[in-house]
Design a protein around this motif. Structure first.
Motif: not given
Length: 261
Positions: A166-194
């Motif tokens: 619902x962006x100012x550029x319309x629906x652009x979800x089709x341009x994104x392959x996936x999403x991650x949030x803190x369920x995968x880990x903290x953004x300041x924890x290196x293991x999250x990126x692994x």
């Protein structure tokens, strides 16, 4: 800013949201105040909904885990029927949410409730997700070159999808392959990126992470993720040492992909 050449092994671009794709002011001046201004009406309107009760249950559990922290507000169970009892619990939820937000907490419980409140706001047209003007053209170009585009934010996956859908550029979800949030880990924890690399099915050095937060950049670099720090209007300033150490960009247009083969 001179920009930099994206290493040839990069196949995935991982995007932060606040301060990277989206102005900090949108989050700080629109989204967060919307929660504070509308949480009571939302809770009253959705009190009987299963999703709302699940959100309150998570917040209650989080408050129990936070019981050692100064200022934490416990959320009582309903002990009797009636509007007065519901209002008592609602006020505790509000006070707990305000405390978490003022403490800049990024708990899953908080983010989940926020996501549901924002969903209602996006759906009724009260809010549209703001994007920097270079974001969509760059993402389209990257995809044309075969890049996969993922988002990693402290905001919930649901909140991310609402913003980009619902962006100012319309629906652009089709341009994104996936999403991650803190369920995968903290953004300041290196293991999250692994974990993200494993989830995507690539090596960490196949990922380029774009963020405005140097602590996140450091965590990603620890596991060989490529990083560029994004400088946008309203973002926190960098020290001279940080400016000399990190690859810096002020626009996605300053990323130069390797020649096509």
């Amino acid at each position: 800013m001179a920009g930099f050449a994206v290493p040839a092994e990069v196949r995935v671009i991982l995007l932060d949201v606040e301060g990277t794709t989206t102005p900090v002011a949108f989050v700080q001046d629109i989204l967060f105040p919307y929660i504070k201004d509308n949480i009571k009406d939302y809770l009253r309107a959705h009190w009987e909904d299963e999703a709302c009760q699940q959100d309150i249950g998570l917040l209650r559990k989080q408050a129990e885990e936070d019981s050692h922290m100064h200022g934490v507000v416990p959320i009582p169970l309903e002990t009797r029927d009636g509007e007065e009892e519901i209002e008592r619990v609602i006020q505790a939820v509000i006070d707990n949410v305000h405390w978490q937000m003022s403490s800049d907490r990024k708990t899953t419980a908080l983010k989940q409730l926020q996501g549901h409140i924002w969903k209602a706001a996006y759906e009724n047209g009260c809010v549209k997700g703001e994007l920097f003007e270079d974001v969509v053209p760059a993402v389209r170009k990257w995809r044309e070159r075969g890049m996969k585009i993922y988002v990693y934010s402290s905001g919930s996956v649901e909140a991310q999808k609402l913003l980009f859908g619902n962006s100012t550029e319309g629906d652009i979800l089709e341009l994104l392959d996936g999403h991650f949030d803190t369920e995968i880990g903290s953004k300041v924890d290196s293991e999250s990126y692994q974990r993200i690399a494993t989830s995507i099915g690539c090596s960490t050095n196949n990922i380029l992470f774009l963020t405005d937060v140097t602590r996140e950049a450091d965590a990603a670099e620890e596991v060989d993720v490529h990083v560029a720090v994004v400088i946008r209007p309203g973002n926190a300033g960098l020290t001279d040492d940080e400016k000399s150490y990190y690859r810096l960009i002020t626009s996605f247009n300053e990323l130069f992909l390797p020649p096509s083969t």
